[in-house]
Scaffold this active site. Sequence first.
Site: not given
Length: 280
Positions: A45, A191
């Site tokens: 991320s 993500d």
Amino acid sequence: MSDKGHALVLGGGGVAGIAWLNGLLAGLAEEGADVTGADLLVGTSAGSAVAAQVASGRPLKELYARQADPALQNRELVPVGASVSAVMETWMQLAYEHQGDPAAVRSGLGARALAADTVPEAERRAVIEERLPSHEWPDRRLLVTAVNALTGDLRVLDRDSGVGLVDAVAASCAVPMIWPPVTIDGVRYVDGGVYSANNLALAAGYERVLLIAPMEDPYLEGEIAAMTREGGRVEVIRPDEASQQAFGADPLDPATRTPSAQAGLAQGRAIAASIAAFWN
């Protein structure tokens, strides 16, 4: 014990986390503890963006300035759909419904991500392009994590994966329900933090592992224990009180960048001696 050397693992934390990570790395380096020459970089991320930034070879002072100076900051979008708190609430609800089954929780989040009304994928990708000083994979070892939105499976992307760096980082930063899943070869990804906030296990086998973790991770202690049993040494840096305050209530708010970068710089300077002792 492993002889693979050093690994630097950077976890998720929104735009505040990107700014803080850059500030922290710059502060460490200023005081003689530059850890960015690690044999392995792992990014999840926000950490994927910073790992790619660091791997580009740009000076840490420049990367820090791109976060701290409003005149140099890249364009960021303000989420128009779900909030971070709403995502976390959904996450906890799924964990309750599926009795903590991680795979079911991940695929549940993926399903909600696929159904969410977000900005167009191309518009979000343009932001990631602006974040990265280089759009090419570096020669050094860099791993970027993403999660298959349908299956919940982790995919680890690198220069040999056949996926461009921008797409890899965009996928790793695709917070479910907030940003659009990223399409790679017809598969939608979300993500990398959906699998693990830090994906520390990808650094297994390295002698010394430095994890810089902007967010709390309830599974982290177990992951550290597993790596320690294999002979590795793990050091973790978490945000100090001033850094937590700089993050504020919404780590996706672009306004958090300058204070978070400055707090990271100060924290890095303050802890550099102890990190240098561990790293060197």
